[in-house]
Design an enzyme around this catalytic site. Structure first.
Site, PDB file in Angstrom:
ATOM      1  N   THR A 126       7.605  -4.386 -16.041  1.00 19.32           N
ATOM      2  CA  THR A 126       6.441  -4.639 -15.480  1.00 19.32           C
ATOM      3  C   THR A 126       5.775  -3.377 -14.647  1.00 19.32           C
ATOM      4  OG1 THR A 126       5.205  -5.993 -13.578  1.00 19.32           O
ATOM      5  CG2 THR A 126       7.565  -5.625 -13.288  1.00 19.32           C
ATOM      6  N   GLU A 128       4.429  -3.481 -11.927  1.00 19.67           N
ATOM      7  CA  GLU A 128       4.621  -3.591 -10.468  1.00 19.67           C
ATOM      8  C   GLU A 128       5.716  -2.835 -10.007  1.00 19.67           C
ATOM      9  OE1 GLU A 128       2.731  -5.867  -8.667  1.00 19.67           O
ATOM     10  OE2 GLU A 128       4.040  -5.624  -6.857  1.00 19.67           O
ATOM     11  N   TYR A 154      10.143  -8.608  -6.047  1.00 19.77           N
ATOM     12  CA  TYR A 154      10.116  -8.908  -7.137  1.00 19.77           C
ATOM     13  C   TYR A 154      10.113  -7.407  -7.893  1.00 19.77           C
ATOM     14  CZ  TYR A 154       7.426  -9.335 -11.547  1.00 19.77           C
ATOM     15  OH  TYR A 154       7.172  -9.223 -12.873  1.00 19.77           O
ATOM     16  N   LYS A 158      12.910  -6.194 -10.628  1.00 16.92           N
ATOM     17  CA  LYS A 158      12.442  -5.706 -12.003  1.00 16.92           C
ATOM     18  C   LYS A 158      12.917  -4.257 -12.202  1.00 16.92           C
ATOM     19  CE  LYS A 158      10.355  -9.233 -14.293  1.00 16.92           C
ATOM     20  NZ  LYS A 158      10.641  -9.777 -15.670  1.00 16.92           N
TER      21      LYS A 158
HETATM   22  P1  NAP Z   1       6.087 -17.248 -16.050  1.00 19.24           P
HETATM   23  O1  NAP Z   1       4.839 -17.783 -16.881  1.00 19.24           O
HETATM   24  O2  NAP Z   1       5.947 -17.185 -14.589  1.00 19.24           O
HETATM   25  O3  NAP Z   1       7.335 -17.762 -16.802  1.00 19.24           O
HETATM   26  C1  NAP Z   1       8.644 -17.464 -16.235  1.00 19.24           C
HETATM   27  C2  NAP Z   1       9.647 -18.219 -16.928  1.00 19.24           C
HETATM   28  O4  NAP Z   1      10.827 -17.759 -16.423  1.00 19.24           O
HETATM   29  C3  NAP Z   1       9.431 -19.721 -16.954  1.00 19.24           C
HETATM   30  O5  NAP Z   1       9.477 -20.118 -18.164  1.00 19.24           O
HETATM   31  C4  NAP Z   1      10.695 -20.173 -16.027  1.00 19.24           C
HETATM   32  O6  NAP Z   1      10.973 -21.476 -16.307  1.00 19.24           O
HETATM   33  C5  NAP Z   1      11.677 -18.938 -16.269  1.00 19.24           C
HETATM   34  N1  NAP Z   1      12.764 -18.970 -15.538  1.00 19.24           N
HETATM   35  C6  NAP Z   1      12.665 -18.792 -14.106  1.00 19.24           C
HETATM   36  N2  NAP Z   1      13.767 -18.955 -13.304  1.00 19.24           N
HETATM   37  C7  NAP Z   1      14.673 -18.937 -14.249  1.00 19.24           C
HETATM   38  C8  NAP Z   1      16.120 -19.050 -14.431  1.00 19.24           C
HETATM   39  N3  NAP Z   1      16.901 -19.010 -13.368  1.00 19.24           N
HETATM   40  N4  NAP Z   1      16.680 -19.588 -15.639  1.00 19.24           N
HETATM   41  C9  NAP Z   1      16.087 -19.538 -16.890  1.00 19.24           C
HETATM   42  N5  NAP Z   1      14.647 -19.539 -16.869  1.00 19.24           N
HETATM   43  C10 NAP Z   1      14.050 -19.270 -15.636  1.00 19.24           C
HETATM   44  O7  NAP Z   1       5.991 -15.637 -16.374  1.00 19.24           O
HETATM   45  P2  NAP Z   1       5.263 -14.843 -17.662  1.00 19.24           P
HETATM   46  O8  NAP Z   1       3.732 -14.739 -16.999  1.00 19.24           O
HETATM   47  O9  NAP Z   1       5.278 -15.579 -18.792  1.00 19.24           O
HETATM   48  O10 NAP Z   1       5.823 -13.208 -17.714  1.00 19.24           O
HETATM   49  C11 NAP Z   1       7.040 -13.368 -18.602  1.00 19.24           C
HETATM   50  C12 NAP Z   1       7.744 -12.306 -18.156  1.00 19.24           C
HETATM   51  O11 NAP Z   1       6.957 -10.951 -17.973  1.00 19.24           O
HETATM   52  C13 NAP Z   1       8.309 -12.508 -16.595  1.00 19.24           C
HETATM   53  O12 NAP Z   1       9.532 -11.885 -16.615  1.00 19.24           O
HETATM   54  C14 NAP Z   1       7.606 -11.624 -15.747  1.00 19.24           C
HETATM   55  O13 NAP Z   1       8.000 -11.144 -14.686  1.00 19.24           O
HETATM   56  C15 NAP Z   1       6.933 -10.541 -16.818  1.00 19.24           C
HETATM   57  N6  NAP Z   1       5.779  -9.661 -16.679  1.00 19.24           N
HETATM   58  C16 NAP Z   1       4.671 -10.568 -16.929  1.00 19.24           C
HETATM   59  C17 NAP Z   1       3.473  -9.981 -16.740  1.00 19.24           C
HETATM   60  C18 NAP Z   1       2.048 -10.765 -16.646  1.00 19.24           C
HETATM   61  O14 NAP Z   1       1.167 -10.030 -16.216  1.00 19.24           O
HETATM   62  N7  NAP Z   1       2.117 -11.912 -17.158  1.00 19.24           N
HETATM   63  C19 NAP Z   1       3.379  -8.596 -16.672  1.00 19.24           C
HETATM   64  C20 NAP Z   1       4.630  -7.815 -16.572  1.00 19.24           C
HETATM   65  C21 NAP Z   1       5.813  -8.642 -16.762  1.00 19.24           C
HETATM   66  P3  NAP Z   1      10.648 -22.606 -15.318  1.00 19.24           P
HETATM   67  O15 NAP Z   1       9.377 -23.291 -16.091  1.00 19.24           O
HETATM   68  O16 NAP Z   1      11.794 -23.449 -15.470  1.00 19.24           O
HETATM   69  O17 NAP Z   1      10.486 -22.112 -13.997  1.00 19.24           O
HETATM   70  N1  GDD Z   2      -1.967 -14.769  -6.356  1.00 13.38           N
HETATM   71  C1  GDD Z   2      -3.130 -14.526  -5.632  1.00 13.38           C
HETATM   72  N2  GDD Z   2      -3.682 -15.427  -4.989  1.00 13.38           N
HETATM   73  N3  GDD Z   2      -3.310 -13.003  -5.597  1.00 13.38           N
HETATM   74  C2  GDD Z   2      -4.257 -12.789  -4.818  1.00 13.38           C
HETATM   75  C3  GDD Z   2      -4.800 -13.699  -4.114  1.00 13.38           C
HETATM   76  C4  GDD Z   2      -4.798 -14.995  -3.907  1.00 13.38           C
HETATM   77  O1  GDD Z   2      -5.192 -15.999  -3.468  1.00 13.38           O
HETATM   78  N4  GDD Z   2      -6.191 -13.095  -3.172  1.00 13.38           N
HETATM   79  C5  GDD Z   2      -5.967 -11.749  -3.741  1.00 13.38           C
HETATM   80  N5  GDD Z   2      -5.065 -11.538  -4.563  1.00 13.38           N
HETATM   81  C6  GDD Z   2      -4.919 -10.267  -5.083  1.00 13.38           C
HETATM   82  C7  GDD Z   2      -3.071 -10.245  -4.932  1.00 13.38           C
HETATM   83  O2  GDD Z   2      -2.642  -9.813  -3.625  1.00 13.38           O
HETATM   84  C8  GDD Z   2      -2.827  -8.824  -5.901  1.00 13.38           C
HETATM   85  O3  GDD Z   2      -3.106  -7.850  -5.512  1.00 13.38           O
HETATM   86  C9  GDD Z   2      -3.946  -9.193  -7.077  1.00 13.38           C
HETATM   87  O4  GDD Z   2      -4.699 -10.305  -6.463  1.00 13.38           O
HETATM   88  C10 GDD Z   2      -2.930  -9.729  -8.352  1.00 13.38           C
HETATM   89  O5  GDD Z   2      -1.955 -10.880  -7.740  1.00 13.38           O
HETATM   90  P1  GDD Z   2      -1.599 -11.828  -8.913  1.00 13.38           P
HETATM   91  O6  GDD Z   2      -2.527 -12.236  -9.892  1.00 13.38           O
HETATM   92  O7  GDD Z   2      -0.686 -12.764  -8.070  1.00 13.38           O
HETATM   93  O8  GDD Z   2      -0.672 -10.900 -10.048  1.00 13.38           O
HETATM   94  P2  GDD Z   2       0.155  -9.740  -9.529  1.00 13.38           P
HETATM   95  O9  GDD Z   2      -0.369  -8.342  -9.955  1.00 13.38           O
HETATM   96  O10 GDD Z   2       0.786  -9.602  -8.021  1.00 13.38           O
HETATM   97  O11 GDD Z   2       1.491  -9.696 -10.508  1.00 13.38           O
HETATM   98  C11 GDD Z   2       1.471  -9.954 -11.760  1.00 13.38           C
HETATM   99  O12 GDD Z   2       1.250  -9.051 -12.699  1.00 13.38           O
HETATM  100  C12 GDD Z   2       2.354  -8.299 -12.637  1.00 13.38           C
HETATM  101  C13 GDD Z   2       2.139  -6.882 -13.451  1.00 13.38           C
HETATM  102  O13 GDD Z   2       1.804  -6.079 -12.912  1.00 13.38           O
HETATM  103  C14 GDD Z   2       2.449 -11.109 -12.152  1.00 13.38           C
HETATM  104  O14 GDD Z   2       2.287 -11.583 -13.399  1.00 13.38           O
HETATM  105  C15 GDD Z   2       3.747 -10.179 -12.282  1.00 13.38           C
HETATM  106  O15 GDD Z   2       4.840 -11.092 -12.716  1.00 13.38           O
HETATM  107  C16 GDD Z   2       3.701  -9.061 -13.179  1.00 13.38           C
HETATM  108  O16 GDD Z   2       4.850  -8.294 -13.269  1.00 13.38           O
END
Ligand code: NAP
Ligand code: GDD
Length: 330
Positions: A126, A128, A154, A158
């Protein structure tokens, strides 16, 4: 014969899109599901009926060994994690156990089942891990060589997952790739993340179901893309001749304020400010101020390119939430 893929995190946003993408590519798709009565199981069965579910948990190595032995996958996509940065500050240990050590458990399951030369492995790394420009300046956007400076439990977990994946590639020759993905959103995004929280609230405000939204830091900037574009890149990484790490990003950055502005505009409101209240509970102990990615390597080597831009993303998320929320209007 079709290839077999095992996806961890099948109930999550990316699990949904990746499963669909792989099924369209003729894969036999297995999904790992945790818990004795996971509330999302029914939904996965409805939405992804072709996925064969296997019960296992990233923190339980023997369950992972069993899962690998059972499905004998050609490709493993490790998407499972505690993925919500804010929650990782409240529960740093379980975040490390799942998001960090869980990666090791899965890699070890591959090694212990003698699959190091048979399985291709994808790790969900990520942006992050970079930590933002305040701590880690990178003029042309973060690329694969940028320094890491995680700013949350987190992010730290990662980084461990990222390096242990590389270590299994270098030590044992495992075909292992980390995709360093910048934020990607969709109609399937969890409601805890800021984009979905905003689009749901905007839809509810339009329908008279809610009158304001409470948020934290509105100045944070993110490189927001569309999840369906990003899962294609995950697959492309594993189809290369050699395993490498790749950044996937749009190369643009927008603030939370920009997202608010664009989302409210979709419902005909030009000034979002009367509808937004600051709530310090949504501030983080340490913040990532600005993320912007440089995905030139993926674009030239994989031919990957995002299709959906920021404006389209906001529009499709607001329209989706309007359709969902309409059912609650009396
Ligand atoms: P998400 O919607 O939060 O999904 C997370 C998944 O992990 C869920 O299916 C959850 O299952 C599963 N999980 C959590 N704890 C577990 C455990 N102990 N054993 C097995 N499964 C478990 O995340 P996403 O947005 O699809 O992201 C997918 C991956 O990409 C994550 O690793 C995230 O950190 C990474 N990532 C995401 C982004 C983004 O912007 N979306 C960016 C960079 C990296 P449950 O439903 O059972 O909780
Ligand atoms: N969630 C949330 N809720 N975020 C808020 C809020 C609120 O009420 N108000 C402001 N924010 C700001 C957070 O402080 C952060 O700076 C930004 O919005 C984005 O927050 P999130 O949507 O929670 O995502 P993230 O950037 O922290 O993390 C996501 O992206 C990562 C990749 O850069 C997640 O998907 C991570 O799993 C992923 O790795």
């Amino acid at each position: 014969m079709s290839k077999k893929a095992l996806i961890t995190g099948i109930t999550g946003q990316d699990g949904y899109y990746l499963a669909k993408t792989l099924f369209q590519k003729n894969y036999e798709v297995f999904g790992l599901i945790r818990g004795q009565n996971n509330p999302k199981k029914n939904l996965v069965e409805q939405e992804l009926p072709f996925v064969k579910l296997i019960e296992a948990d990233l923190t339980d190595q023997s369950s992972l060994v069993r899962a690998i032995n059972y499905c004998q996958p050609d490709e493993v996509y490790n998407l499972a994690a505690i993925s919500f940065v804010a929650y990782s500050f409240y529960a740093p240990q379980i975040t490390f156990d799942i998001t960090g050590k869980g990666v090791l458990n899965l890699l070890e399951a591959i090694r212990l089942t003698n699959n190091l030369d048979k399985i291709k492995f994808y790790q969900a790394s990520t942006s992050e891990m970079f930590g933002g420009l305040e701590y880690n300046r990178q003029e042309k956007g973060y690329d694969e060589k940028a320094l890491l400076h995680p700013r949350s439990p987190y992010g730290v977990a990662k980084v461990y997952g990222h390096y242990i994946t590389r270590n299994y590639r270098e030590s044992y020759g495992l075909f292992a790739c980390s995709g360093i993905l910048f934020n990607h959103e969709s109609e399937k995004r969890g409601y805890e993340f800021v984009t979905r929280k905003i689009t749901q609230a905007v839809a509810r405000i339009k329908l008279g179901l809610q009158d304001h939204i409470e948020l934290g830091n509105l100045d944070a900037k993110r490189d927001w893309g569309y999840a369906a574009d990003y899962v294609e890149g995950m697959w492309q990484m594993l189809q290369q001749n050699n395993p490498e790490d790749f950044v996937l990003a749009t190369g643009e950055t927008h603030s939370v304020k920009d997202f608010l502005k664009a989302a409210f505009k979709e419902i005909g409101i030009n000034d979002y400010q009367p509808y937004v209240k600051h709530n310090p509970a949504f501030m983080r102990p340490a913040e990532v101020d600005l993320l912007i990615g440089n995905s030139q390597k993926a674009e030239s080597q994989l031919g990957w390119k995002r299709q959906v831009d920021f404006k389209q993303l906001v529009k499709l998320m607001v329209e989706n939430d309007l359709a969902i929320e309409k059912q609650f209007v009396k």
